[in-house]
Design a protein around this motif. Sequence first.
Motif, PDB file in Angstrom:
ATOM      1  N   LYS A  90       0.830  -1.207   0.000  1.00  0.00           N
ATOM      2  CA  LYS A  90       0.000   0.000   0.000  1.00  0.00           C
ATOM      3  C   LYS A  90       0.865   1.259   0.000  1.00  0.00           C
ATOM      4  CE  LYS A  90      -3.981  -2.007   2.437  1.00  0.00           C
ATOM      5  NZ  LYS A  90      -4.810  -1.953   3.676  1.00  0.00           N
ATOM      6  N   GLY A  96       2.514   1.715  -3.377  1.00  0.00           N
ATOM      7  CA  GLY A  96       1.521   1.852  -4.429  1.00  0.00           C
ATOM      8  C   GLY A  96       0.667   3.093  -4.288  1.00  0.00           C
ATOM      9  N   SER A  97       0.942   3.895  -3.268  1.00  0.00           N
ATOM     10  CA  SER A  97       0.163   5.101  -3.008  1.00  0.00           C
ATOM     11  C   SER A  97       0.998   6.346  -3.326  1.00  0.00           C
ATOM     12  CB  SER A  97      -0.282   5.138  -1.542  1.00  0.00           C
ATOM     13  OG  SER A  97      -0.835   6.386  -1.206  1.00  0.00           O
ATOM     14  N   LYS A  98       0.462   7.234  -4.139  1.00  0.00           N
ATOM     15  CA  LYS A  98       1.156   8.490  -4.453  1.00  0.00           C
ATOM     16  C   LYS A  98       1.277   9.370  -3.221  1.00  0.00           C
ATOM     17  CE  LYS A  98      -0.216   8.669  -9.332  1.00  0.00           C
ATOM     18  NZ  LYS A  98      -0.903   9.468 -10.380  1.00  0.00           N
ATOM     19  N   PHE A  99       0.310   9.271  -2.323  1.00  0.00           N
ATOM     20  CA  PHE A  99       0.325  10.089  -1.110  1.00  0.00           C
ATOM     21  C   PHE A  99       1.509   9.720  -0.220  1.00  0.00           C
ATOM     22  CE2 PHE A  99      -1.316  10.966   3.250  1.00  0.00           C
ATOM     23  CZ  PHE A  99      -1.415  12.338   3.120  1.00  0.00           C
ATOM     24  N   TYR A 100       1.711   8.435   0.008  1.00  0.00           N
ATOM     25  CA  TYR A 100       2.831   8.001   0.844  1.00  0.00           C
ATOM     26  C   TYR A 100       4.164   8.213   0.130  1.00  0.00           C
ATOM     27  CZ  TYR A 100      -0.642   5.824   3.869  1.00  0.00           C
ATOM     28  OH  TYR A 100      -1.707   5.607   4.719  1.00  0.00           O
ATOM     29  N   SER A 108      -7.956   8.356  11.168  1.00  0.00           N
ATOM     30  CA  SER A 108      -7.018   7.501  10.423  1.00  0.00           C
ATOM     31  C   SER A 108      -6.147   6.676  11.350  1.00  0.00           C
ATOM     32  CB  SER A 108      -6.142   8.370   9.510  1.00  0.00           C
ATOM     33  OG  SER A 108      -5.439   9.337  10.273  1.00  0.00           O
ATOM     34  N   ARG A 130       3.031  11.631   8.993  1.00  0.00           N
ATOM     35  CA  ARG A 130       2.131  10.531   8.625  1.00  0.00           C
ATOM     36  C   ARG A 130       2.140   9.443   9.698  1.00  0.00           C
ATOM     37  NH1 ARG A 130       0.731  13.758   6.040  1.00  0.00           N
ATOM     38  NH2 ARG A 130      -0.954  13.380   7.531  1.00  0.00           N
TER      39      ARG A 130
END
Length: 303
Positions: free
Chosen positions: A74, A77-81, A267, A257
């Motif tokens: 995840k 595969g996440s642009k945010f992370y 979250s 984060r």
Amino acid sequence: MTAPLQNNLKTAAIRNHAAPTAVGRRPVRGKHLALLCLLPFALFFFAFQIAPLLWVTVNSLNTPEGWGLTNFQKIFGSKFYLQAIKHSLQISFWSSLFGIVIAILGSYSLRQVDSRLRDFVMAFSNMTSNFAGVPLAFAFVILLGFNGALTILLKQAGIIEDFNLYSKNGLIVLYTYFQIPLGVLLLYPAFDALREDWRESAALLGAGTWSYWRFIGLPVLTPALLGTFVILLANALGAYATVYYLTTGNFNVLPIRIAAMISGDISLDPHMASALAMVLVGLMGVITVVHQVLLKRSYHASR
């Protein structure tokens, strides 16, 4: 041979025979004593370093579906992370680079000034190296915020048109500030390795300033420079309080984060936070390995 003389010879022989045994026992006792004194530190290190790292490692592999690498999939595969990783690396790299360059110039200059001024600067660096968190963020808001005193003066002088302290560039400036004192404290003792007669000998052989620093000064200082740069990177990668209180947690970096996932009401995801922490550990591991490789290369090149 008389009886008293025979007795003296026997006594001397016994002493000479027993001496190595006594000498041999002392180092063994010394080692046992050293290990005993090391035990509290070893327990403390395991309890507060190794055990938490193991706990984070195990939890990073725990997912609602079971054990596996889902959390890491995840993340990558996440642009945010990925943006958080990118921002952390960019801010850490540039602030460490600017910080170490200024620290090199400052440390070298301190060698050339009066001892009283040198002591004052070193004491000031020691104090400001611990000036971080909320006080540092508050000070920079007053100086370089949108309506900060220094921002207004620079705008009136026509030097800048606008400056956003809460952006990536603003954070680089902020991080560089607390990198410089730490860099000075770490690099100042390294200049003791440079002897003045080396410069004089190089000058007698016709070497200029650039040649001296290229072939003598920088190779001697390379281990200290690389080690200091790695420490500054680690210092910036793990910084949390300053960036949090400056941006109220809205800027996307890894420490923000991680904290959001272990303290947020919406979250809350401690397992993903553990995975992000392991990514941070992995980044530091890669940096440390590169540091060791560069150290070996510089060592072989200087021989």
